[in-house]
Design an enzyme around this catalytic site. Structure first.
Site, PDB file in Angstrom:
ATOM      1  N   SER A 112       0.820  -1.209   0.000  1.00 23.30           N
ATOM      2  CA  SER A 112       0.000   0.000   0.000  1.00 23.30           C
ATOM      3  C   SER A 112       0.854   1.260   0.000  1.00 23.30           C
ATOM      4  O   SER A 112       2.032   1.238   0.377  1.00 23.30           O
ATOM      5  CB  SER A 112      -0.913   0.013   1.230  1.00 23.30           C
ATOM      6  OG  SER A 112      -0.149   0.214   2.407  1.00 23.30           O
ATOM      7  N   GLU A 145       6.649  -0.725  -5.438  1.00 20.98           N
ATOM      8  CA  GLU A 145       5.526  -1.089  -6.298  1.00 20.98           C
ATOM      9  C   GLU A 145       4.262  -0.932  -5.462  1.00 20.98           C
ATOM     10  O   GLU A 145       3.913  -1.819  -4.681  1.00 20.98           O
ATOM     11  CB  GLU A 145       5.666  -2.523  -6.818  1.00 20.98           C
ATOM     12  CG  GLU A 145       6.866  -2.769  -7.715  1.00 20.98           C
ATOM     13  CD  GLU A 145       6.731  -2.135  -9.086  1.00 20.98           C
ATOM     14  OE1 GLU A 145       5.651  -1.586  -9.378  1.00 20.98           O
ATOM     15  OE2 GLU A 145       7.704  -2.207  -9.855  1.00 20.98           O
ATOM     16  N   LEU A 146       3.577   0.197  -5.615  1.00 23.06           N
ATOM     17  CA  LEU A 146       2.466   0.534  -4.736  1.00 23.06           C
ATOM     18  C   LEU A 146       1.145   0.462  -5.488  1.00 23.06           C
ATOM     19  O   LEU A 146       0.959  -0.394  -6.326  1.00 23.06           O
ATOM     20  CB  LEU A 146       2.729   1.905  -4.106  1.00 23.06           C
ATOM     21  CG  LEU A 146       4.123   2.044  -3.453  1.00 23.06           C
ATOM     22  CD1 LEU A 146       4.328   3.442  -2.890  1.00 23.06           C
ATOM     23  CD2 LEU A 146       4.362   0.988  -2.394  1.00 23.06           C
ATOM     24  N   GLU A 204      -7.633   3.874  -4.606  1.00 26.33           N
ATOM     25  CA  GLU A 204      -7.605   2.488  -5.079  1.00 26.33           C
ATOM     26  C   GLU A 204      -8.518   1.646  -4.194  1.00 26.33           C
ATOM     27  O   GLU A 204      -8.269   1.504  -3.000  1.00 26.33           O
ATOM     28  CB  GLU A 204      -6.185   1.922  -5.024  1.00 26.33           C
ATOM     29  CG  GLU A 204      -6.116   0.466  -5.491  1.00 26.33           C
ATOM     30  CD  GLU A 204      -4.757  -0.159  -5.258  1.00 26.33           C
ATOM     31  OE1 GLU A 204      -4.237  -0.800  -6.184  1.00 26.33           O
ATOM     32  OE2 GLU A 204      -4.216  -0.011  -4.140  1.00 26.33           O
ATOM     33  N   CYS A 222      -2.816  -5.165  -8.414  1.00 25.75           N
ATOM     34  CA  CYS A 222      -2.458  -3.748  -8.527  1.00 25.75           C
ATOM     35  C   CYS A 222      -2.779  -3.229  -9.917  1.00 25.75           C
ATOM     36  O   CYS A 222      -2.966  -2.023 -10.107  1.00 25.75           O
ATOM     37  CB  CYS A 222      -0.992  -3.530  -8.180  1.00 25.75           C
ATOM     38  SG  CYS A 222       0.146  -4.541  -9.144  1.00 25.75           S
TER      39      CYS A 222
END
Length: 509
Positions: free
Chosen positions: A245, A266-267, A396, A300
């Site tokens: 996150s 990598e969010l 998101e 994601c």
């Protein structure tokens, strides 16, 4: 014996498992404290348990990883690649079992679970070739009788922190590249998917022991935030790769930055598909459904926003509603099922809260919107008419909720797509070459991934994976992503008899 139990047995999973290993027969012997349960999200029942690592375990793991690095960095890179090839072969032999475990532990349908293991195998194949192509460069020196070049050296022990939604593949993206670069790897998996990590560590241990190596791939399962922060702050780990996150990613970046280390982040993604009036709607429909419903919306790269030209809105929504009605929800190990459960009850409550917020904003639910009353964590895939500027759409939502909105011009559509804080994946469905090129230009999509006539999810390992803005800026997997796991060095050799200085500087007589 059931398929599930057979897979667990073949992967070396016990009722109670150790959460720490460096290979060479060493697993943490800790058997006190709180047992970390692995919960099957399909049933809500426990599969098995894992004892998390202690502080002493962590220190041993890092110490052995540092010592192993000193020897591993001197192994020729093609030899390192050959060892990763053997791990890839071992994964091939266990693909069915490991794919089943992925389905059991995180709720992916079996096809996706097997596909994730195949991604690991593909990554192993990729890095075998890459191990012979860790290229430097030769530059022209401004000084006579000088040669100038740059080369790449191993970086050191790398910490890899992964999320539950890709419990094995993301580790492989990082670990295999790091290994051929000459690094050792310490893996901290999600506590929601500890068994997948234990199974992969078992596979690596067997291969590495046969090859006479230890400490190259280590496992560090931790539940206490203080231990994870200790890992992130550890100056012996020059790189921390984190998938998760945005709030946690900010914390990781801050802690690593304080010690001037490197991060690979990598969010989140808030990915949009644009469908213009020239699009092939058959193709677009299939891509949107898979992108929005696959992994129950917990990728994601999940398609979260649909921006459709007003002239084809009614037809496309009709197609989507019909397709959604045919999505079978249930046990992900059953062949006909297309969507499994969310990961846990917290995720279910997040789904419910998002829909409550949408209703307050005035959104219209076009399909779905229900939490299913059955064992496990099942919800309906949902389509909602929404506005791009609503706060809930700007975030998101890690669930199978597709927010739909319309546009008039391609410039409006691109502006809407870019008008979020995330920048991972994006897609345009169009048969207009000019619009497609506009979308791919520097004035088009601001995402790390931009596709034409394919969806937002399902990236191939040959290209660099990652995004911009709040997605973190990291890149993993293919292309030149190997450079993130190495240090660059510029070399100048004077093979003449004089000592000219750069920039024509004269010093002394």
């Amino acid at each position: 014996m059931s398929t599930s139990h057979s897979a667990l047995r073949d992967l070396g999973i016990q009722a109670v498992n150790s959460g720490g290993s460096t290979g060479n027969g060493w697993w943490s012997g800790r058997n006190d404290g709180t047992l970390l349960p692995s919960i099957n999200p399909t049933t809500g029942e426990q599969i098995a348990g894992v004892y998390p690592c202690s502080a002493e375990d962590y220190q041993r793991i890092v110490k052995e990883s540092v010592e192993a690095f000193r020897a591993w960095r001197m192994v020729p890179a093609p030899k390192r690649g050959e060892i990763v090839r053997l791990i890839g072969q071992a994964l091939r032999e266990k693909k069915d079992q490991l794919g089943t475990l992925v389905s059991l532990e995180v709720g992916k349908i079996k096809a996706e679970g097997d596909g994730e293991v195949q991604e690991m195998i593909d990554m192993a194949d990729f890095v075998v070739g890459q191990s012979r192509m860790l290229y430097g460069a030769t530059m022209q020196s401004e000084r006579p009788a000088h040669r100038m070049s740059e080369q790449w050296h191993p970086l050191g022990p790398v910490g890899v922190i992964t999320a539950f939604n890709f419990p094995v593949a993301v580790w492989a993206w990082n670990a295999f590249l790091a290994a051929i670069a000459g690094d050792t790897v310490i893996w901290k998996p999600s506590p929601k998917a500890p068994l997948c990590a234990v199974a992969v560590q078992q596979i690596c241990n067997r291969v590495m022991q046969q090859q006479g190596y230890s400490g190259i791939f280590s496992l560090f399962i931790a539940e206490q935030p203080v231990l994870v922060e200790q890992m992130v702050q550890d100056e012996r780990l020059p790189l921390i790769s984190f998938t998760g996150s945005v709030p946690v990613g900010r914390r990781v970046a801050s802690l690593v930055g304080q010690r001037l280390g490197r991060t690979l982040l990598e969010l989140s993604g808030n990915n949009a598909v644009i469908v213009d009036e020239t699009a092939d709607l058959n193709m677009a429909t299939r891509a949107i459904v898979f992108g929005a419903v696959g992994t129950a919306g917990q990728r994601c790269t999940t398609t979260r926003r649909l921006i459709v030209h007003e002239s084809c809105y009614e037809e496309l929504i009709g197609r989507l509603v019909k397709a959604y009605a045919q999505v079978q929800i249930g046990n992900p190990l059953e062949k006909e099922v297309l969507m499994g459960p969310l990961i846990d009850q917290v995720a279910v409550e997040g789904y419910r809260a998002a829909l409550d917020e949408i209703k307050k904003e005035g959104g219209e639910i076009l399909h779905g919107g229900r939490v299913l009353t059955r064992p496990g964590y099942f919800v309906e895939p949902t389509i909602v008419r929404a506005q791009n500027h609503w706060p809930i759409v700007q975030r998101e939502t890690f669930a199978p909720i597709l927010y739909v909105m319309t546009f008039n011009t391609i410039d409006d559509a691109i502006a809407m797509q870019n008008d979020v804080r995330q920048g991972l994946s994006s897609a345009l469905f169009s048969n207009d070459v000019r619009r497609s090129e506009r979308f791919l230009s520097s004035a088009g999509s601001d995402c790390g991934i931009a596709n034409v006539n394919i969806g937002t999810s399902g990236a191939e390992i040959g290209g660099a994976f990652g995004g911009e803005k709040e997605t973190g800026g990291g890149r993993e997997a293919g292309s030149d992503s190997w450079k993130a796991y190495m240090r660059r060095q510029t070399n100048t050799v004077n093979w003449g008899t004089d000592l000219p200085l750069a920039q024509g500087i004269k010093f002394g007589s």
